[in-house]
Every structure is written in structure tokens, then in C-alpha cells.
Design a protein around this motif. Structure first.
Motif, short mmCIF file in Angstrom:
data_model
loop_
_atom_site.label_atom_id
_atom_site.label_comp_id
_atom_site.label_asym_id
_atom_site.label_seq_id
_atom_site.Cartn_x
_atom_site.Cartn_y
_atom_site.Cartn_z
N LEU A 115 -9.25 10.17 5.51
CA LEU A 115 -8.84 9.93 6.88
C LEU A 115 -10.03 10.24 7.79
O LEU A 115 -10.71 11.25 7.59
N VAL B 231 -0.07 6.88 9.93
CA VAL B 231 -0.70 8.01 10.61
C VAL B 231 -0.71 7.64 12.08
O VAL B 231 -1.25 6.61 12.48
N TRP C 49 -0.15 12.76 13.28
CA TRP C 49 1.15 12.95 12.65
C TRP C 49 1.36 11.89 11.58
O TRP C 49 0.78 10.82 11.63
N ARG C 50 2.23 12.20 10.63
CA ARG C 50 2.67 11.22 9.62
C ARG C 50 4.07 10.77 10.01
O ARG C 50 4.94 11.57 10.30
N VAL D 185 -7.40 5.15 7.92
CA VAL D 185 -7.19 5.63 6.57
C VAL D 185 -7.91 4.71 5.60
O VAL D 185 -7.81 3.49 5.70
N PRO E 200 8.34 12.17 13.28
CA PRO E 200 6.95 12.37 12.85
C PRO E 200 6.70 13.84 12.50
O PRO E 200 7.29 14.74 13.09
N LEU F 98 0.21 16.47 10.49
CA LEU F 98 -0.53 16.48 9.23
C LEU F 98 -1.13 17.85 8.94
O LEU F 98 -1.45 18.15 7.80
N SER G 80 4.00 5.29 4.86
CA SER G 80 3.89 6.04 6.11
C SER G 80 2.79 5.48 6.99
O SER G 80 1.90 4.78 6.52
N SER H 65 7.10 8.40 8.56
CA SER H 65 7.64 7.66 7.42
C SER H 65 8.29 6.37 7.90
O SER H 65 9.03 6.38 8.89
N TRP I 84 -2.01 2.75 8.44
CA TRP I 84 -1.12 2.83 7.29
C TRP I 84 -1.72 3.71 6.20
O TRP I 84 -2.93 3.70 5.97
N THR I 85 -0.87 4.44 5.48
CA THR I 85 -1.31 5.12 4.27
C THR I 85 -1.48 4.07 3.17
O THR I 85 -0.93 2.96 3.26
#
Length: 185
Positions: A122, A79, A91-92, A115, A100, A103, A77, A94, A71-72
Motif C-alpha cells: 500500500l 481501501v 480504512w478498509r 494498492v 469501514p 487499517l 475490500s 468490505s 481495491w485490494t
């Protein structure tokens, strides 16, 4: 108290169990739970409500081989890491929906990312391949010879094929950045 939150059998059907199942659970900063589900054809990312067990699939299209989720810090979002040997960057994804997005880290293949919620950093695992060709005594040789490297570069040299007279080897090398057939004498 222990109880299952997910039941992958519904999506997996009759596929072998080793190809199908849920993995990479990760809690969001607010306590939500995301995970990846392997279905034998592709992986998808889901959210599950730990209280109600309600599922929501986040990914729409396939060809994913998830090797980690993180998780961010703001919880908006995830990762998504794919298998590093696929040569794909993280990839990110949402949680609000959509496809996706890469990044664009410039690291090449990377997976199993984590993260830091406090420092906006990261960390990922990267793999670098360097395959070379070696010569050893053949299966019917009367005199044994130890391994000797005969073709090497900083990239991959693979798929060797001896010429009929045994004096040349054709092989595939990506030393120029593209897989090409090379010949060594």
C-alpha cells in the motif's frame, strides 16, 4: 463509445454542483467499478455495474471526506482514504457490507492510497504540518522590516494574539500533543 454510468443529481437535489458529484472511480480486479459520491454533507462509496448501471451503496453512516479509493488484490475490500488534513488514517471497507474499519498503519494522516495487486503493498500520501509564527512590519509602519520567525517548534504554533502593549503574544501550540494556549514574551 462514451456514456454516463451515474447520475448524482438525484441525491444532490438543489445543492451547488461544486459540492456534489461522483469521483475517484476505480475498477476491481474482476471489472466492477467503485466510486465516491459527494452529496454536500458527506461522501458515500458505491458500486456500479458498468453493464446495467445498477448502484449499490456500501457506506451507511456519514462524516466521510473521501480522497481516494483502491481495491485490494482479492477484490473483497476497498481501501478508503479520507482527506489527509483531517488527521485520519486509511480504512478498509468490505464490499460485503458493514462499517469501514481503520487499517491501523500508525502513519497518522494519510490519503490518496493505491494498492499493488501483485505485491500486497500500500502506498499513501501523508501530510505533516509545521506552522510557526513570524513577525513582519505592520500595515502602518514607516520602516519596513523583513520577516523574522519568533515562535517555532516541530509542531503547529498558530492563532497569535498580541498583548495590548505589544510585548507578548498568546498563541495555540500542539507541541505537547494537545492544543494549548502558550505565551511568548
Amino acid at each position: 463509445q462514451k456514456r454516463p454510468l451515474t447520475r448524482p443529481e438525484e441525491e444532490c437535489g438543489q445543492r451547488p454542483r461544486e459540492w456534489c458529484g461522483d469521483r475517484f472511480p476505480t475498477f476491481s480486479p474482476e471489472g466492477g467499478l467503485a466510486f465516491a459520491r459527494a452529496t454536500g454533507r458527506t461522501d458515500h462509496v458505491y458500486l456500479v455495474d458498468p453493464a446495467t448501471r445498477a448502484l449499490r451503496r456500501l457506506t451507511r453512516s456519514g462524516a466521510l471526506d473521501v480522497s481516494g479509493l483502491a481495491w485490494t488484490a482479492d477484490g473483497s475490500s476497498l481501501v478508503l482514504s479520507q482527506s489527509p488534513d483531517l488527521g485520519i488514517e486509511p480504512w478498509r471497507l468490505s464490499v460485503g457490507g458493514g462499517e469501514p474499519e481503520p487499517l491501523g498503519l500508525g502513519t497518522g494522516a494519510a490519503g490518496q492510497c493505491t494498492v499493488s495487486w501483485q505485491r500486497d503493498r500500500l502506498a499513501c500520501v501523508t501530510t505533516h504540518s509545521d506552522m510557526n509564527l513570524w513577525r513582519v512590519s505592520g500595515p502602518t509602519a514607516t520602516q519596513r522590516e523583513g520577516p523574522r520567525r519568533i515562535v517555532a517548534s516541530t509542531r503547529d504554533d498558530e492563532m497569535p494574539a498580541f498583548s495590548p502593549d505589544g510585548h507578548a503574544i498568546a498563541f495555540v501550540s500542539d507541541r505537547t500533543g494537545t492544543p494549548e494556549i502558550w505565551l511568548a514574551r
